[in-house]
Design a protein around this motif. Structure first.
Motif, PDB file in Angstrom:
ATOM      1  N   THR A  59       0.619  -1.127  -0.038  1.00  0.00           N
ATOM      2  CA  THR A  59      -0.056   0.248   0.011  1.00  0.00           C
ATOM      3  C   THR A  59       0.779   1.400   0.131  1.00  0.00           C
ATOM      4  N   GLY A  60       0.554   2.164  -0.757  1.00  0.00           N
ATOM      5  CA  GLY A  60       1.099   3.604  -0.390  1.00  0.00           C
ATOM      6  C   GLY A  60      -0.165   4.529  -0.365  1.00  0.00           C
ATOM      7  N   VAL A  61       0.068   5.745   0.109  1.00  0.00           N
ATOM      8  CA  VAL A  61      -0.945   6.884   0.381  1.00  0.00           C
ATOM      9  C   VAL A  61      -0.412   8.122   0.162  1.00  0.00           C
ATOM     10  N   ARG A  62      -1.297   8.849  -0.472  1.00  0.00           N
ATOM     11  CA  ARG A  62      -1.239  10.191  -0.858  1.00  0.00           C
ATOM     12  C   ARG A  62      -2.052  11.307  -0.269  1.00  0.00           C
ATOM     13  N   CYS A  63      -1.457  12.356   0.629  1.00  0.00           N
ATOM     14  CA  CYS A  63      -2.404  13.491   1.066  1.00  0.00           C
ATOM     15  C   CYS A  63      -3.058  14.369  -0.167  1.00  0.00           C
ATOM     16  N   LEU A  64      -4.382  14.285  -0.034  1.00  0.00           N
ATOM     17  CA  LEU A  64      -5.014  15.189  -1.378  1.00  0.00           C
ATOM     18  C   LEU A  64      -5.423  16.630  -0.382  1.00  0.00           C
ATOM     19  N   ARG A  65      -5.390  16.844   0.682  1.00  0.00           N
ATOM     20  CA  ARG A  65      -5.522  18.276   1.317  1.00  0.00           C
ATOM     21  C   ARG A  65      -4.474  18.021   2.445  1.00  0.00           C
ATOM     22  N   TRP A 151      14.879  -0.631  -7.796  1.00  0.00           N
ATOM     23  CA  TRP A 151      15.313   0.534  -7.016  1.00  0.00           C
ATOM     24  C   TRP A 151      16.401   1.340  -7.762  1.00  0.00           C
ATOM     25  N   ALA A 152      17.157   0.754  -8.676  1.00  0.00           N
ATOM     26  CA  ALA A 152      18.397   1.454  -9.299  1.00  0.00           C
ATOM     27  C   ALA A 152      18.745   0.763 -10.511  1.00  0.00           C
ATOM     28  N   PRO A 153      18.797   1.262 -11.782  1.00  0.00           N
ATOM     29  CA  PRO A 153      18.912   2.700 -11.767  1.00  0.00           C
ATOM     30  C   PRO A 153      17.679   3.329 -12.402  1.00  0.00           C
ATOM     31  N   GLU A 154      16.580   2.569 -12.563  1.00  0.00           N
ATOM     32  CA  GLU A 154      15.450   3.124 -12.942  1.00  0.00           C
ATOM     33  C   GLU A 154      14.860   4.188 -12.288  1.00  0.00           C
ATOM     34  N   VAL A 155      14.779   4.197 -10.745  1.00  0.00           N
ATOM     35  CA  VAL A 155      14.246   5.208  -9.936  1.00  0.00           C
ATOM     36  C   VAL A 155      15.332   6.273  -9.845  1.00  0.00           C
ATOM     37  N   ALA A 156      16.663   6.103  -9.461  1.00  0.00           N
ATOM     38  CA  ALA A 156      17.626   6.877  -9.210  1.00  0.00           C
ATOM     39  C   ALA A 156      18.101   7.600 -10.426  1.00  0.00           C
ATOM     40  N   GLY A 157      18.011   6.741 -11.567  1.00  0.00           N
ATOM     41  CA  GLY A 157      18.636   7.393 -12.853  1.00  0.00           C
ATOM     42  C   GLY A 157      20.165   7.547 -12.957  1.00  0.00           C
ATOM     43  N   ASP A 158      20.511   8.760 -13.327  1.00  0.00           N
ATOM     44  CA  ASP A 158      22.006   9.071 -13.010  1.00  0.00           C
ATOM     45  C   ASP A 158      22.230   9.852 -11.888  1.00  0.00           C
ATOM     46  N   GLY A 159      21.429   9.673 -10.780  1.00  0.00           N
ATOM     47  CA  GLY A 159      21.840  10.213  -9.584  1.00  0.00           C
ATOM     48  C   GLY A 159      21.020  11.627  -9.457  1.00  0.00           C
ATOM     49  N   GLU A 160      19.973  11.844 -10.355  1.00  0.00           N
ATOM     50  CA  GLU A 160      19.069  13.108 -10.205  1.00  0.00           C
ATOM     51  C   GLU A 160      18.061  13.003  -9.330  1.00  0.00           C
ATOM     52  N   PRO A 161      17.570  13.844  -8.631  1.00  0.00           N
ATOM     53  CA  PRO A 161      16.330  13.660  -7.753  1.00  0.00           C
ATOM     54  C   PRO A 161      15.137  13.202  -8.624  1.00  0.00           C
ATOM     55  N   VAL A 162      14.335  12.551  -7.663  1.00  0.00           N
ATOM     56  CA  VAL A 162      13.094  12.301  -8.252  1.00  0.00           C
ATOM     57  C   VAL A 162      11.915  12.833  -7.490  1.00  0.00           C
ATOM     58  N   GLU A 163      10.727  12.668  -7.912  1.00  0.00           N
ATOM     59  CA  GLU A 163       9.414  13.448  -7.182  1.00  0.00           C
ATOM     60  C   GLU A 163       8.273  12.453  -7.061  1.00  0.00           C
ATOM     61  N   SER A 164       7.691  12.432  -5.794  1.00  0.00           N
ATOM     62  CA  SER A 164       6.557  11.707  -5.541  1.00  0.00           C
ATOM     63  C   SER A 164       5.587  12.410  -4.958  1.00  0.00           C
ATOM     64  N   PRO A 165       4.377  12.016  -5.318  1.00  0.00           N
ATOM     65  CA  PRO A 165       3.206  12.958  -4.800  1.00  0.00           C
ATOM     66  C   PRO A 165       2.752  12.229  -3.497  1.00  0.00           C
ATOM     67  N   ALA A 166       3.452  11.137  -3.180  1.00  0.00           N
ATOM     68  CA  ALA A 166       3.046  10.214  -2.021  1.00  0.00           C
ATOM     69  C   ALA A 166       3.722  10.340  -0.975  1.00  0.00           C
ATOM     70  N   VAL A 167       3.167   9.853   0.127  1.00  0.00           N
ATOM     71  CA  VAL A 167       4.229   9.632   1.571  1.00  0.00           C
ATOM     72  C   VAL A 167       5.279   8.654   1.126  1.00  0.00           C
ATOM     73  N   VAL A 168       6.357   8.889   1.573  1.00  0.00           N
ATOM     74  CA  VAL A 168       7.742   8.142   1.264  1.00  0.00           C
ATOM     75  C   VAL A 168       8.268   7.558   2.632  1.00  0.00           C
ATOM     76  N   PRO A 169       8.579   6.181   2.865  1.00  0.00           N
ATOM     77  CA  PRO A 169       9.449   5.956   3.894  1.00  0.00           C
ATOM     78  C   PRO A 169      10.680   6.433   4.043  1.00  0.00           C
TER      79      PRO A 169
END
Length: 241
Positions: A59-65, A151-169
């Motif tokens: 599960t994952g969760v995103r705050c909409l408000r 987890w890598a390299p598809e998420v981290a790519g070449d070390g550039e930051p990523v963005e997520s609209p959801a809560v992250v551990p």
């Protein structure tokens, strides 16, 4: 290599929510969003399960408000009232999340059954936002084929930051990237696994944007403990836990 993963997406909202922090006694403080065990309790209520212990669920969760909280004193009835012995009212200070709204992401073997029930607004037991006095009715959004990433390299790519609209551990984040206008917050001590009989194992910490915005961060290299799964869906990058 990216893989396809069926992902159920639904929303929950209400006038109040209360996800009690177990480490608070005098004032019952709340977590800002549904905890891991609360999400599984909601899924179990929809399916009619007395407890959710060994069943698989991501599960994952995103705050909409924006997260807004208020504290007030309630009069709670003690167990003596339920047992038929001497009754008592127990004045208790309690913190509530006001006008909460969340988006929930689920992946697991019960996706089809949950999707059908939520689409038809059917639930075996009442569903609520952390406490029985905060009832809610899940609203179906979609079932989509998300793209699961390593987890890598598809998420981290070449070390550039990523963005997520959801809560992250917190344990999957190597570092946050400040963005003007955004506020990054952390909450810890969130129980991880319900063993049954009000017994739990482990805890997690999370990062979130309390105004409902996205987090910008650099992912930590895996493997992760506790394990997580990364998916890219129509909302963007989401971490499942």
């Amino acid at each position: 290599m990216a893989r396809s993963l069926p992902l159920l997406v639904f929303d929950v909202a209400g006038s109040i929510a209360h996800y009690r922090r177990p480490d608070t006694a005098v004032t019952h403080a709340t977590y800002p969003f549904p905890t891991r065990t609360a999400l599984r309790g909601m899924l179990g209520a929809i399916l009619g399960l007395p407890e959710w212990t060994t069943r698989e669920a991501w599960t994952g969760v995103r705050c909409l408000r924006p997260i807004r909280t208020r504290s007030q004193e309630l009069s709670l009835l003690g167990k003596g009232w339920l047992g038929g012995s001497d009754s008592f009212n127990r004045p208790t200070a309690i913190e509530l999340v006001v006008e909460p709204a969340y988006r929930v992401y689920y992946a697991g073997p019960d996706a089809d059954d949950l999707a059908e029930r939520i689409r038809n607004q059917q639930s075996v037991y009442p569903t609520y936002l952390g406490s029985a006095f905060a009832l809610t009715v899940p609203r179906f959004v979609a079932v989509e084929e998300a793209e699961e990433l390593d987890w890598a390299p598809e998420v981290a790519g070449d070390g550039e930051p990523v963005e997520s609209p959801a809560v992250v551990p917190a344990h999957v984040v190597a570092g946050v990237e400040p963005v003007p206008g955004r506020v990054y917050a952390r909450v810890g001590g969130v129980l991880h696994t319900h063993l049954g009989g009000r017994r739990f194992r482990r805890s997690m910490s999370f990062l979130y944007e309390p105004n409902g915005g996205s987090l910008r961060f650099r992912p930590a290299p895996g493997p992760y403990d506790p394990p997580v799964r990364w998916v890219r869906c129509s909302d963007g990058l989401v971490c499942l836990w």
